[in-house]
Design an enzyme around this catalytic site. Structure first.
Site, short mmCIF file in Angstrom:
data_model
loop_
_atom_site.label_atom_id
_atom_site.label_comp_id
_atom_site.label_asym_id
_atom_site.label_seq_id
_atom_site.Cartn_x
_atom_site.Cartn_y
_atom_site.Cartn_z
N VAL A 2 0.85 -1.19 0.00
CA VAL A 2 0.00 0.00 0.00
C VAL A 2 0.89 1.25 0.00
CG1 VAL A 2 -1.82 1.25 1.18
CG2 VAL A 2 -1.80 -1.25 1.23
N ASN A 176 8.22 2.02 -1.99
CA ASN A 176 9.39 1.41 -2.62
C ASN A 176 9.22 1.22 -4.12
OD1 ASN A 176 12.04 0.48 -2.05
ND2 ASN A 176 11.37 -1.63 -2.39
N ARG A 256 14.21 -2.63 2.73
CA ARG A 256 13.56 -2.52 1.43
C ARG A 256 14.59 -2.72 0.32
NH1 ARG A 256 8.81 2.02 1.78
NH2 ARG A 256 8.29 1.74 3.96
N HIS A 479 0.59 -25.84 -18.19
CA HIS A 479 0.96 -24.88 -19.22
C HIS A 479 2.32 -25.16 -19.84
CE1 HIS A 479 -1.81 -22.81 -16.39
NE2 HIS A 479 -2.34 -22.32 -17.49
N CYS A 502 2.33 -22.66 -10.11
CA CYS A 502 2.12 -22.21 -11.49
C CYS A 502 2.54 -20.75 -11.62
CB CYS A 502 0.66 -22.38 -11.89
SG CYS A 502 0.29 -21.85 -13.58
N CYS A 511 -3.06 -22.79 -12.89
CA CYS A 511 -3.57 -24.10 -12.49
C CYS A 511 -3.22 -24.34 -11.02
CB CYS A 511 -2.97 -25.19 -13.37
SG CYS A 511 -1.17 -25.34 -13.24
N CYS A 524 22.24 -29.08 5.26
CA CYS A 524 23.39 -28.53 5.97
C CYS A 524 24.12 -29.67 6.67
CB CYS A 524 22.94 -27.49 6.99
SG CYS A 524 24.27 -26.83 8.02
N HIS A 527 24.18 -29.55 10.69
CA HIS A 527 22.95 -29.48 11.49
C HIS A 527 21.84 -30.39 10.98
CE1 HIS A 527 25.00 -25.55 12.18
NE2 HIS A 527 24.68 -25.83 13.44
N CYS A 558 27.00 -22.24 10.85
CA CYS A 558 28.30 -22.83 10.49
C CYS A 558 28.74 -22.22 9.16
CB CYS A 558 28.18 -24.35 10.38
SG CYS A 558 27.05 -24.91 9.08
#
Length: 569
Positions: A2, A176, A256, A479, A502, A511, A524, A527, A558
């Protein structure tokens, strides 16, 4: 998102629907947060609205002021705010809904509901004073003061221009999207400081900011897709020179994302690649963007005849130099009254161009190919052209459009390498189409036909200088086009997970294809979790490249790193 135009439309809709109605009740998250029975708080600040009629509505930038006598309800729509009246959307904005509204106001007849918004109760005097002080700087205001806006921007000499545009005390309503598009239209690098820019360039920046804001407003009001008018925001390839767009985070508000083209945005009105909009406003082609009449000799003659019957002369605004129609009493760009700029020819010695002359010259500049529709000539018309008009949207005469660039698309010699585009001429339309991108790299779809009953595979070959491998982005089965890759934003177990869906636009034609993308991500090693998918935001040769990294917070990460080859969407 907005921005000022969207907020202005919301204010107009609310004012037309709810004026003079009295408030019966208030509810929502904003009310619930203030009611704490255990602490003896059984009312909220919004209860003061009950019994009061709505006496006025004003918008300033991204703020909405609803006046109830001596108190005012101030609403900010944040990033994705929206409103409903009796559960129905009155605007064509794309705000989001939540299960519980931020604030719901029950009027005597209708129910007004705000979602994903911030609301406060303030004194009407303070809100009206703020409006009076800044409304002529509001980028969508009908009384926008171009000269004052230029002065305000020039005073911020030590700040980056990208931060100045987003400052809501200087140009209320700029967000922005408008920031990125206005800087691109002006040819200004976002990280430049204001003191590095000439006053002429700052004036051009303010005008382009105003112009695109009104384009934004027009699209949101009519429901037109704004994306067709955007040349840089959320793009990977420049819409002007087709070079690589730099995507980075700069300025005070680094959350931003900033998009800019290093080739086109060089802080000068004379760019080797870019044709900048000059005197005429961008609004002319926006108003006719949805009209696609066929231009032929019969239409041309009818346009000339209608123009000959019009005795009104076009006039040029002395404030912003926009050429306005003779029937307009105010400048469409800066809203300056015609009487203030329309001087007698005998006093000024300036000859104004009549609408008849303009139409006749426009017709002379139309070239017809042997096989296709007429094509507009750009060679001598740069002062009245806008680079934003899509090729297919040819408005009615005398509004002029173009199908490409001239000087900006010529190849240039750099260190012995040709940088530019090779153009080929379409035999049916006579329109030149780009064959290669910057540096001569081929970018085209390669179709592989497999015999013996095997299906036909269409694949985007995108191997670049960094040696990316085959694409890992699946094709949409409905498509046969590459899917889009999106991150989940809904709170829950799958929050921030990546998925394929899609990629066809508009959404109504999509779709139902869905597939988790992070199932293809590497793990990773330290981890045992799927790696985080990120983008290089630092300016440099790797800007915009995707990579995988450790998914843990920065303090616990890491050193795992891997380029995300094949995941470029």
């Amino acid at each position: 998102m907005v921005e000022g135009p969207g907020c202005k439309i919301k204010g107009e809709k609310i004012k037309s629907k709810l004026m003079k109605q009295a408030v019966k009740a208030v509810s929502g998250n904003a009310v619930d947060r203030e009611i704490k029975p255990k602490k003896g708080l059984v009312t909220s600040q919004f209860d003061v609205l009950i019994g009061r009629p709505l006496t006025g509505v004003q918008t300033l930038g991204k703020e909405l002021f609803m006046y109830f006598g001596d108190v005012c309800l101030r609403v900010h729509f944040l990033m994705a705010g929206s409103f409903r009246v009796n559960g129905q959307a009155l605007d064509k904005d794309y705000g989001k809904l939540t299960e519980t509204p931020s604030l719901q106001v029950n009027f005597s007849t209708d129910v007004l509901t705000f979602y994903k918004s911030a609301a406060q109760i303030r004194e009407s005097v303070s809100c009206s004073s703020r409006y009076d002080a800044l409304h002529d700087l509001d980028i969508c205001s009908p009384v926008f003061n171009h000269q004052r806006a230029v002065t305000m921007v020039m005073e911020q000499s030590d700040r980056q221009v990208c931060d100045v545009l987003l400052d809501q005390t200087i140009l209320p309503g700029v967000g922005n999207i408008i920031k990125n598009e206005a800087l691109f239209d002006s040819g200004i690098k976002p990280s430049s400081k204001v003191q590095q820019l000439s006053k002429e360039l700052v004036s051009h920046l303010v005008k382009m900011t105003r112009d695109f804001s009104l384009i934004f407003y027009k699209c949101r009001k009519t429901g037109t897709n704004l994306n067709q008018y955007m040349k840089i925001y959320n793009k990977r390839k420049c819409g002007q020179c087709e070079g690589k767009v730099t995507i980075t985070r700069i300025g005070d508000d680094s959350e931003r994302v900033t998009y800019y083209c290093p080739n086109c945005q060089t802080n000068t009105l004379k760019s080797q690649f870019k044709v900048h909009p000059c005197k005429n406003s961008l609004l002319g082609w926006v108003q006719s963007a949805n009209q696609k009449p066929e231009i032929n000799s019969a239409n041309q003659s009818s346009e000339v005849n209608s123009a000959n019957q019009n005795n009104e002369e076009d006039w040029s605004c002395q404030i912003c130099t926009l050429i306005n129609s003779g029937t307009k009493l105010r400048c469409e760009a800066c809203m300056t009254e015609r009487e203030a700029t329309h001087t007698d020819k005998s006093k000024t010695g300036l000859k104004r161009k009549s609408s008849t002359d303009f139409s006749e010259q426009s017709v002379k500049k139309v070239k017809e190919s042997n096989d296709g529709p007429p094509v507009r000539n750009l060679d001598k018309m740069e002062s009245v052209l806008s680079p934003r008009l899509p090729l297919g949207n040819i408005p009615r005469l005398p509004t002029l459009t173009h199908s490409g660039n001239t000087d900006s698309q010529k190849a240039r010699q750099t260190n012995g390498n040709i940088v530019g585009k090779t153009l080929s001429k379409n035999s049916s339309t006579g329109i030149k189409k780009p064959q290669t991108g910057i540096g001569g790299h081929q970018n085209k779809d390669v179709k592989m036909n497999v015999k013996a009953g095997a299906p036909t595979v269409s694949k985007k070959m995108s191997q670049d200088s960094k040696g990316q491998g085959a694409s890992k982005v699946p094709l949409c089965p409905g498509h046969s086009k590459p899917c889009s890759m999106t991150q989940t934003r809904k709170k829950g177990d799958n929050f921030l997970r990546w998925f394929f869906s899609c990629g066809v636009y508009p959404r109504s034609k999509q779709c139902k294809f869905f597939q988790w993308a992070d199932e293809k991500f590497p793990i990773c090693p330290n981890h045992g979790k799927p790696a985080a998918f990120r983008t290089v935001m630092k300016e440099g040769p790797n800007n915009g490249r995707k990579f995988f990294a450790c998914p843990l917070p920065k303090q616990k990460q890491c050193g795992f790193f891997e380029w995300a080859e094949g995941f470029e969407v």
